[in-house]
Design an enzyme around this catalytic site. Sequence first.
Site, PDB file in Angstrom:
ATOM      1  N   HIS A 120       0.755  -1.223  -0.069  1.00  0.00           N
ATOM      2  CA  HIS A 120       0.010  -0.029  -0.150  1.00  0.00           C
ATOM      3  C   HIS A 120       0.996   1.208  -0.066  1.00  0.00           C
ATOM      4  CE1 HIS A 120       0.320   0.060   4.408  1.00  0.00           C
ATOM      5  NE2 HIS A 120       0.300   1.308   4.436  1.00  0.00           N
ATOM      6  N   ASP A 151       0.389  -7.458   2.125  1.00  0.00           N
ATOM      7  CA  ASP A 151       0.731  -6.282   1.976  1.00  0.00           C
ATOM      8  C   ASP A 151       2.191  -5.939   2.130  1.00  0.00           C
ATOM      9  OD1 ASP A 151       0.184  -3.437   1.804  1.00  0.00           O
ATOM     10  OD2 ASP A 151       0.213  -3.366   4.138  1.00  0.00           O
ATOM     11  N   GLY A 230       2.919   6.932   8.568  1.00  0.00           N
ATOM     12  CA  GLY A 230       4.341   7.122   7.776  1.00  0.00           C
ATOM     13  C   GLY A 230       5.253   5.906   8.035  1.00  0.00           C
ATOM     14  N   ASN A 231       5.091   5.194   9.201  1.00  0.00           N
ATOM     15  CA  ASN A 231       5.993   4.199   9.497  1.00  0.00           C
ATOM     16  C   ASN A 231       5.757   2.860   8.671  1.00  0.00           C
ATOM     17  OD1 ASN A 231       5.399   5.600  12.277  1.00  0.00           O
ATOM     18  ND2 ASN A 231       7.582   4.664  12.357  1.00  0.00           N
ATOM     19  N   SER A 232       4.596   2.701   7.912  1.00  0.00           N
ATOM     20  CA  SER A 232       4.427   1.553   7.269  1.00  0.00           C
ATOM     21  C   SER A 232       5.452   1.327   6.058  1.00  0.00           C
ATOM     22  CB  SER A 232       3.031   2.023   6.181  1.00  0.00           C
ATOM     23  OG  SER A 232       2.011   1.857   6.969  1.00  0.00           O
ATOM     24  N   GLY A 285      -3.376 -22.692  -5.964  1.00  0.00           N
ATOM     25  CA  GLY A 285      -4.486 -22.294  -6.567  1.00  0.00           C
ATOM     26  C   GLY A 285      -5.529 -22.428  -5.695  1.00  0.00           C
TER      27      GLY A 285
END
Length: 378
Positions: A120, A151, A230-232, A285
């Site tokens: 993200h 993510d 902002g640490n992401s 799958g």
Amino acid sequence: MKSRMRKNKLRKILIIFGIIIALWALGLYMYVTYNRIEIGNNNYEVEKVQSTIQEQTVEKEEENSKKVADTIEETTRKVVGISKLKNAGSSILSKSTESELGLGTGIIVSDNGYILSNEHVTGSKYSKCYVTLENGSNYEGTVAWSDTDLDLSITKINAKNLEYIKLGDSSKIRVGETVYAIGNPIGFEFRRTVTSGIISAKNRTIKLEEENKSSYMTDLIQTDATINPGNSGGPLIYPNGEVVGINTVKISSAEGIGFAIPINIVKPIIESFKSIEDFQEATIGIYAYDREVIPYLNSSLNLQLEKGIYVAQITKNGPADNTELKEGDNIISIDGTELNTMNDLREYIYTKKPGDEIKLQIKRGKINKEVALVLGKK
């Protein structure tokens, strides 16, 4: 008669005098002996030892604190800023939000320019983003790999001979251990901010609501180290500088509840990019879930799985389609490796290549059976 009485009286006096002399001698002996026992010196030595121990403890704490500070200082050099816009701005007074600018954090994981972060933050595979190193150098990056469910993403920049971060072993983390989060909260003006805390819990599952869709992130590390938007993509590290997790989200309705993705899940992918600058992702799958997630999906299932993962869906025309694996099966192990979480499955599959054959041990009701299939390319 009188002579005898005098002798008796004299004898008594002598006896009394003798007793007095004996008592005096005994008292003198005890006094001298007592003074020879160095009680005062022993007390002094004990106090001295205690003082020395306290001084050594303080010195040791100061030494350890300095080592941690040195390690964090060294680690921050391997932390980068990431934005989706070339000029993301640097002020907290900017009207643009972190999500609009794509402000976030990443870590250098190889000397040939691979950066680990959140999807993200960087965008999905083939997206472009902009990476700022600690020395101020800016690079355009291309996302080489990403996974929406995890993510996570890996971005390539055209740089060589970079210092890269040390990866730890997230399977060995323990609740209560000290950790540090490094990132760029509120943007680059406060870049490489360090916060400290502990590992609050392991194997957490959280439900995310985005664009009227529900998704789940599983097997997360919970920490009370302060994590802001902002640490992401930044690292969650041990005091020795080893990364054990990638910071991803925080609970906005509560303080001191943040989450990180265990580093082990992505280590095989990093190693592949470091060695051959490519990664061919294999897949079974299927859509499967940890057993803790099942009550969220369908409370009427009333499944009580002791271990393994639950197969919720089989992808049409995928590797598992038209095999003996069925929806509702419980996968217990893969090639003899026990599975308890989806990350266990992902971590193993990431070590394999498309075309490799695997064997699944499954449980269907009271029936146990083995299912063999060939992995496909994701």
